[in-house]
Motif scaffolding. Structure first.
Motif, PDB file in Angstrom:
ATOM      1  N   ASP A  84       0.837  -1.200   0.000  1.00 35.16           N
ATOM      2  CA  ASP A  84       0.000   0.000   0.000  1.00 35.16           C
ATOM      3  C   ASP A  84       0.875   1.255   0.000  1.00 35.16           C
ATOM      4  O   ASP A  84       0.601   2.216  -0.730  1.00 35.16           O
ATOM      5  CB  ASP A  84      -0.939   0.018   1.212  1.00 35.16           C
ATOM      6  N   LEU A  85       1.941   1.260   0.807  1.00 35.72           N
ATOM      7  CA  LEU A  85       2.872   2.394   0.824  1.00 35.72           C
ATOM      8  C   LEU A  85       3.560   2.560  -0.527  1.00 35.72           C
ATOM      9  O   LEU A  85       3.755   3.682  -1.001  1.00 35.72           O
ATOM     10  CB  LEU A  85       3.927   2.218   1.914  1.00 35.72           C
ATOM     11  N   VAL A  86       3.922   1.448  -1.140  1.00 35.19           N
ATOM     12  CA  VAL A  86       4.573   1.471  -2.454  1.00 35.19           C
ATOM     13  C   VAL A  86       3.686   2.213  -3.451  1.00 35.19           C
ATOM     14  O   VAL A  86       4.158   3.039  -4.226  1.00 35.19           O
ATOM     15  CB  VAL A  86       4.881   0.030  -2.932  1.00 35.19           C
ATOM     16  N   VAL A  98       1.280   4.482  -2.809  1.00 31.43           N
ATOM     17  CA  VAL A  98       1.160   5.896  -2.449  1.00 31.43           C
ATOM     18  C   VAL A  98       2.368   6.683  -2.952  1.00 31.43           C
ATOM     19  O   VAL A  98       2.242   7.800  -3.453  1.00 31.43           O
ATOM     20  CB  VAL A  98       1.014   6.060  -0.914  1.00 31.43           C
ATOM     21  N   PHE A  99       3.562   6.087  -2.861  1.00 38.36           N
ATOM     22  CA  PHE A  99       4.798   6.770  -3.253  1.00 38.36           C
ATOM     23  C   PHE A  99       5.173   6.520  -4.710  1.00 38.36           C
ATOM     24  O   PHE A  99       6.236   6.936  -5.154  1.00 38.36           O
ATOM     25  CB  PHE A  99       5.949   6.353  -2.332  1.00 38.36           C
ATOM     26  N   ARG A 100       4.313   5.847  -5.450  1.00 35.84           N
ATOM     27  CA  ARG A 100       4.570   5.518  -6.852  1.00 35.84           C
ATOM     28  C   ARG A 100       5.912   4.811  -7.032  1.00 35.84           C
ATOM     29  O   ARG A 100       6.644   5.060  -7.989  1.00 35.84           O
ATOM     30  CB  ARG A 100       4.504   6.759  -7.733  1.00 35.84           C
ATOM     31  N   ALA A 101       6.217   3.951  -6.086  1.00 30.87           N
ATOM     32  CA  ALA A 101       7.430   3.146  -6.178  1.00 30.87           C
ATOM     33  C   ALA A 101       7.095   1.864  -6.948  1.00 30.87           C
ATOM     34  O   ALA A 101       5.932   1.581  -7.226  1.00 30.87           O
ATOM     35  CB  ALA A 101       7.947   2.815  -4.780  1.00 30.87           C
ATOM     36  N   LYS A 102       8.133   1.117  -7.289  1.00 33.31           N
ATOM     37  CA  LYS A 102       7.940  -0.143  -7.997  1.00 33.31           C
ATOM     38  C   LYS A 102       8.584  -1.262  -7.197  1.00 33.31           C
ATOM     39  O   LYS A 102       9.661  -1.086  -6.632  1.00 33.31           O
ATOM     40  CB  LYS A 102       8.621  -0.105  -9.370  1.00 33.31           C
ATOM     41  N   VAL A 103       7.938  -2.392  -7.198  1.00 32.89           N
ATOM     42  CA  VAL A 103       8.542  -3.596  -6.636  1.00 32.89           C
ATOM     43  C   VAL A 103       9.360  -4.221  -7.757  1.00 32.89           C
ATOM     44  O   VAL A 103       8.829  -4.544  -8.812  1.00 32.89           O
ATOM     45  CB  VAL A 103       7.468  -4.579  -6.124  1.00 32.89           C
ATOM     46  N   VAL A 163      12.330   3.552  -6.110  1.00 35.37           N
ATOM     47  CA  VAL A 163      11.550   4.783  -6.000  1.00 35.37           C
ATOM     48  C   VAL A 163      12.377   5.932  -6.566  1.00 35.37           C
ATOM     49  O   VAL A 163      13.572   6.032  -6.318  1.00 35.37           O
ATOM     50  CB  VAL A 163      11.090   5.056  -4.545  1.00 35.37           C
ATOM     51  N   VAL A 164      11.712   6.754  -7.365  1.00 38.48           N
ATOM     52  CA  VAL A 164      12.342   7.920  -7.981  1.00 38.48           C
ATOM     53  C   VAL A 164      11.554   9.144  -7.557  1.00 38.48           C
ATOM     54  O   VAL A 164      10.324   9.131  -7.556  1.00 38.48           O
ATOM     55  CB  VAL A 164      12.324   7.813  -9.525  1.00 38.48           C
ATOM     56  N   LEU A 172       8.980   3.073   6.134  1.00 36.40           N
ATOM     57  CA  LEU A 172       9.286   1.643   6.019  1.00 36.40           C
ATOM     58  C   LEU A 172      10.223   1.141   7.114  1.00 36.40           C
ATOM     59  O   LEU A 172      10.360  -0.066   7.306  1.00 36.40           O
ATOM     60  CB  LEU A 172       9.893   1.350   4.644  1.00 36.40           C
ATOM     61  N   LYS A 173      10.832   2.047   7.844  1.00 39.62           N
ATOM     62  CA  LYS A 173      11.788   1.659   8.885  1.00 39.62           C
ATOM     63  C   LYS A 173      11.212   0.666   9.901  1.00 39.62           C
ATOM     64  O   LYS A 173      11.873  -0.312  10.254  1.00 39.62           O
ATOM     65  CB  LYS A 173      12.325   2.911   9.581  1.00 39.62           C
TER      66      LYS A 173
END
Length: 176
Positions: A103-105, A107-112, A124-125, A138-139
């Protein structure tokens, strides 16, 4: 104060060494350094983040300009610029926490970019603040490894300072 410098250099052996040596001799730490090919063949762009006061940075910029292979130096700190950084982040992702992480990924438009039973590697960029925010969130899940590229930046062609617009109360929300 942190300054972002964009330096165009000729692709010559030892150019990076001369630039980093100039900073080292004066006791400056280069916090971030990204180097790659620029728009013209035989030219590279260095984007570096250094800390120092205005007067000292002006002096350093003048000394950079004097180096043989340096073609142009721009302090982007107060100019409208687009700044980005890439981070790869390996986070512990046990079955019970995986959905929250995914879900966090989103929101931040990151990729697995890699999945295992115990961990995910995320790409993440974005601007450096976005990367720090995702890392902080994520910590608690357990960050296993981090690799960051360092900041790259270009002066905005439009001249629009989106940082200034974000701080106004106009209610306009611009993407980073």
């Amino acid at each position: 104060m942190k300054h972002t410098l964009s330096v165009l250099v000729e692709d010559q052996s030892g150019a990076l060494s001369r630039i980093s040596g100039l900073f080292a001799r004066r006791g400056f730490n280069i916090e971030s350094l990204a180097v790659g090919p620029a728009e013209a063949k035989g030219i590279s762009r260095l984007t570096m983040v250094v800390e120092g006061d205005e007067e000292t940075l002006q002096q350093m910029t003048k000394q950079l300009d004097k180096l043989v292979n340096v073609l142009n130096v721009i302090d982007l700190t107060r100019l409208p610029a687009v700044e980005r950084e890439l981070m790869l982040l390996k986070v512990s992702a046990k079955k019970d926490a995986r959905k929250d992480i995914l879900d966090l990924v989103q929101v931040f438009r990151a990729k697995v970019v890699d999945v295992s039973d115990e961990a995910l590697i995320l790409e993440v960029v974005g601007d450096p603040g976005k990367l720090v925010a995702l890392e902080k969130l994520l910590k608690p899940y357990g960050i296993l490894e981090i690799a960051r590229t360092g900041k790259v930046a270009l002066k905005r062609a439009s001249g629009v300072n989106t940082e200034m617009l974000k701080s106004t109360s106009s209610g306009i929300n611009l993407p980073a």
